[in-house]
Design an enzyme around this catalytic site. Structure first.
Site, mmCIF file in Angstrom:
data_model
loop_
_atom_site.group_PDB
_atom_site.id
_atom_site.type_symbol
_atom_site.label_atom_id
_atom_site.label_comp_id
_atom_site.label_asym_id
_atom_site.label_seq_id
_atom_site.Cartn_x
_atom_site.Cartn_y
_atom_site.Cartn_z
ATOM 1 N N ASP A 62 1.741 4.805 -6.405
ATOM 2 C CA ASP A 62 1.140 3.675 -7.132
ATOM 3 C C ASP A 62 1.655 3.557 -8.559
ATOM 4 O O ASP A 62 0.938 3.114 -9.461
ATOM 5 C CB ASP A 62 -0.405 3.782 -7.147
ATOM 6 C CG ASP A 62 -0.955 3.970 -5.750
ATOM 7 O OD1 ASP A 62 -0.386 3.381 -4.822
ATOM 8 O OD2 ASP A 62 -1.944 4.711 -5.595
ATOM 9 N N HIS A 71 2.424 -1.097 -1.396
ATOM 10 C CA HIS A 71 3.227 -1.626 -2.504
ATOM 11 C C HIS A 71 2.723 -3.016 -2.855
ATOM 12 O O HIS A 71 2.483 -3.827 -1.962
ATOM 13 C CB HIS A 71 4.688 -1.772 -2.095
ATOM 14 C CG HIS A 71 5.396 -0.479 -1.847
ATOM 15 N ND1 HIS A 71 5.658 0.421 -2.837
ATOM 16 C CD2 HIS A 71 5.920 0.043 -0.729
ATOM 17 C CE1 HIS A 71 6.313 1.453 -2.329
ATOM 18 N NE2 HIS A 71 6.477 1.249 -1.048
HETATM 19 P P1 GTP Z 1 2.831 3.121 -3.496
HETATM 20 O O1 GTP Z 1 3.866 2.948 -2.489
HETATM 21 O O2 GTP Z 1 1.445 3.103 -2.949
HETATM 22 O O3 GTP Z 1 3.032 4.278 -4.359
HETATM 23 O O4 GTP Z 1 2.770 1.741 -4.413
HETATM 24 P P2 GTP Z 1 3.412 1.131 -5.704
HETATM 25 O O5 GTP Z 1 4.151 2.162 -6.489
HETATM 26 O O6 GTP Z 1 4.184 -0.090 -5.326
HETATM 27 O O7 GTP Z 1 2.186 0.696 -6.621
HETATM 28 P P3 GTP Z 1 0.918 -0.193 -6.266
HETATM 29 O O8 GTP Z 1 1.413 -1.540 -5.944
HETATM 30 O O9 GTP Z 1 0.055 0.483 -5.277
HETATM 31 O O10 GTP Z 1 0.114 -0.174 -7.645
HETATM 32 C C1 GTP Z 1 0.626 -0.599 -8.850
HETATM 33 C C2 GTP Z 1 -0.258 -1.725 -9.433
HETATM 34 O O11 GTP Z 1 0.194 -2.035 -10.748
HETATM 35 C C3 GTP Z 1 -0.175 -3.036 -8.674
HETATM 36 O O12 GTP Z 1 -1.399 -3.699 -8.752
HETATM 37 C C4 GTP Z 1 0.920 -3.821 -9.439
HETATM 38 O O13 GTP Z 1 0.805 -5.226 -9.300
HETATM 39 C C5 GTP Z 1 0.614 -3.402 -10.844
HETATM 40 N N1 GTP Z 1 1.762 -3.382 -11.775
HETATM 41 C C6 GTP Z 1 3.026 -2.921 -11.573
HETATM 42 N N2 GTP Z 1 3.730 -2.952 -12.721
HETATM 43 C C7 GTP Z 1 2.903 -3.450 -13.669
HETATM 44 C C8 GTP Z 1 3.028 -3.693 -15.071
HETATM 45 O O14 GTP Z 1 4.053 -3.429 -15.694
HETATM 46 N N3 GTP Z 1 1.942 -4.197 -15.719
HETATM 47 C C9 GTP Z 1 0.762 -4.446 -15.092
HETATM 48 N N4 GTP Z 1 -0.243 -4.954 -15.806
HETATM 49 N N5 GTP Z 1 0.598 -4.218 -13.755
HETATM 50 C C10 GTP Z 1 1.646 -3.731 -13.076
HETATM 51 P P1 IMP Z 2 -1.825 10.725 3.812
HETATM 52 O O1 IMP Z 2 -0.403 10.531 3.413
HETATM 53 O O2 IMP Z 2 -2.483 9.482 4.323
HETATM 54 O O3 IMP Z 2 -1.996 11.901 4.734
HETATM 55 O O4 IMP Z 2 -2.642 11.124 2.499
HETATM 56 C C1 IMP Z 2 -2.450 12.366 1.825
HETATM 57 C C2 IMP Z 2 -2.602 12.175 0.321
HETATM 58 O O5 IMP Z 2 -1.557 11.347 -0.163
HETATM 59 C C3 IMP Z 2 -3.898 11.479 -0.098
HETATM 60 O O6 IMP Z 2 -4.292 12.000 -1.350
HETATM 61 C C4 IMP Z 2 -3.481 10.023 -0.266
HETATM 62 O O7 IMP Z 2 -4.318 9.330 -1.148
HETATM 63 C C5 IMP Z 2 -2.084 10.197 -0.838
HETATM 64 N N1 IMP Z 2 -1.173 9.065 -0.585
HETATM 65 C C6 IMP Z 2 -0.409 8.831 0.530
HETATM 66 N N2 IMP Z 2 0.334 7.735 0.381
HETATM 67 C C7 IMP Z 2 0.059 7.251 -0.855
HETATM 68 C C8 IMP Z 2 0.556 6.120 -1.604
HETATM 69 O O8 IMP Z 2 1.405 5.348 -1.165
HETATM 70 N N3 IMP Z 2 0.041 5.947 -2.850
HETATM 71 C C9 IMP Z 2 -0.865 6.811 -3.363
HETATM 72 N N4 IMP Z 2 -1.347 7.886 -2.718
HETATM 73 C C10 IMP Z 2 -0.889 8.095 -1.466
HETATM 74 MG MG MG Z 3 0.357 1.889 -3.780
#
Ligand code: GTP
Ligand code: IMP
Ligand code: MG
Length: 340
Positions: A13, A43
């Site tokens: 995230d 994402h």
């Molecule tokens: P995973 O694969 O779960 O690790 O996801 P991710 O790395 O793509 O991140 P995810 O989308 O779960 O969470 C990031 C959050 O931050 C989302 O709500 C995005 O829209 C937001 N976001 C990303 N970059 C920025 C930024 O520079 N500013 C702000 N305000 N929000 C952002």
């Molecule tokens: P699992 O991958 O569903 O087995 O989860 C194991 C751990 O990884 C838990 O703490 C989840 O919250 C974390 N996790 C897995 N995928 C993500 C992701 O995409 N973003 C944030 N946490 C994740």
């Molecule tokens: Mg995410």
């Protein structure tokens, strides 16, 4: 010809979806290949006021010229795959989305085992998406592969062959990692981690590209840290403090409230080292320093913000080349030209 990998630097995230959207729009790769664990990822992609939450489809999907591939190392839940094909239909992704024929399949039984497990769901805080049991069955050599599932017939391909042929023909490939360094089965906070390694070398292997073919490893750090699920978190702050600072967050897949903490320089250094990072993308700078929301101009950043960026570069030895100042793909400062 370039082949770059993007990885997460903390517990997922970090805003990888946003960075991938920006980079794929700017650099226009021929192939965008998804690596990482599977549909446990969430994402977020935002552009032109539209918002998408994705679990399997590469985040660069809106780039209509790119082929969208899912590597053999990624677990595929056909329900999620077909849902996203419909969800993103207006981007014509049905005609250009493929999974490797060797991908392991997540079945209902995997999701039931995940959600029903005291250890995985309660103690570790898994996402309940069946990834842990799915990878476990692959290790036990009982998992089904994509080629065994007749609905996937028109959507399977040989991902390594496609990617390596493309590179040979001088095309550009972008590899999207998911999760983050702190969730790696080997290098993360075991046992509070996901079900496989989540560093650049594994992402390359997921899509069948050898280490000698990789140009850049772009690591994404958020300006503060979030973590969902259980496990150690050195720089964690109270939810009250996070609210006061305006940096509280909720998960894309599970809707769970994310734990929040301040930037962790030691974690960043180790993550850069083990990933072999060559560039850093720093996201959510606007949430830490709200004055800079949506700016695309480095010169408008304050001394305090520039100092924070310089400290990260000094500690890690890796340049910050992308600074994200908002969720939309246009809310980006791109300093990559300064590296040349
Ligand atoms: P995973 O694969 O779960 O690790 O996801 P991710 O790395 O793509 O991140 P995810 O989308 O779960 O969470 C990031 C959050 O931050 C989302 O709500 C995005 O829209 C937001 N976001 C990303 N970059 C920025 C930024 O520079 N500013 C702000 N305000 N929000 C952002
Ligand atoms: P699992 O991958 O569903 O087995 O989860 C194991 C751990 O990884 C838990 O703490 C989840 O919250 C974390 N996790 C897995 N995928 C993500 C992701 O995409 N973003 C944030 N946490 C994740
Ligand atoms: Mg995410």
């Amino acid at each position: 010809m370039t082949c770059n990998i993007l990885v997460g630097g903390a517990w997922g995230d970090e805003g990888k979806g946003k960075c991938i959207t920006y980079l794929c729009n700017k650099d226009n790769p021929n192939i965008i290949a998804r690596a990482g664990v599977g549909p446990n990822a969430g994402h977020s992609v935002e552009f032109n006021g539209e918002k998408y939450g994705l679990r399997l489809t590469p985040s660069g999907f809106f780039n209509k010229d790119a082929k969208l591939l899912i590597g053999a190392g990624v677990l595929v839940d056909p329900e999620v795959f077909f849902h996203e094909l419909e969800y993103l239909d207006k981007y014509d992704i049905k005609s250009r989305s493929y999974v490797d024929y060797r991908c392991s399949i997540i079945e209902d039984e995997h999701k039931e085992r995940d959600k029903g497990s005291e250890h995985l769901f309660k103690k570790i805080g898994s996402t309940g998406t069946g990834c842990g049991p799915g990878n476990s069955d692959r290790v036990m050599r009982t998992a089904k592969m994509a080629k065994d599932i007749s609905e996937l017939n028109n959507y399977t391909t040989d991902v390594p062959l496609e990617i390596n042929n493309a590179l040979e023909n001088g095309e550009d490939v972008f590899i999207e990692g998911s999760q983050g360094f702190g969730l790696s089965l080997y290098y993360g906070t075991y046992p509070f981690v996901t079900s496989k390694d989540t560093t650049a070398s594994t992402f390359a292997a997921d899509v069948g590209v050898g280490p000698t073919k990789i140009d850049d490893v772009i690591i994404v750090f958020k300006s503060y840290i979030t973590r969902v699920g259980e496990g150690p978190f050195t720089t964690e702050m109270s939810q009250e403090k996070a609210e006061e600072m305006g940096i509280e967050e909720y998960g894309t897949v599970t809707g769970r409230r994310r734990r929040v903490g301040s930037f962790d320089m030691d974690l960043a250094k180790e993550a850069c080292m083990i990933n072999g990072a060559t560039q850093i993308a720093l996201t959510c700078v606007d949430r830490l320093y709200p004055y800079c929301e949506r700016t695309q101009d480095y010169s408008t950043l304050s001394g305090e913000t520039k100092k924070f960026i310089a400290e990260i570069e000094d500690a890690t030895g890796v340049p910050v080349t992308i600074i994200s100042t908002g969720p939309d793909l246009t809310d980006t400062i791109d300093l990559r030209d300064e590296l040349l």
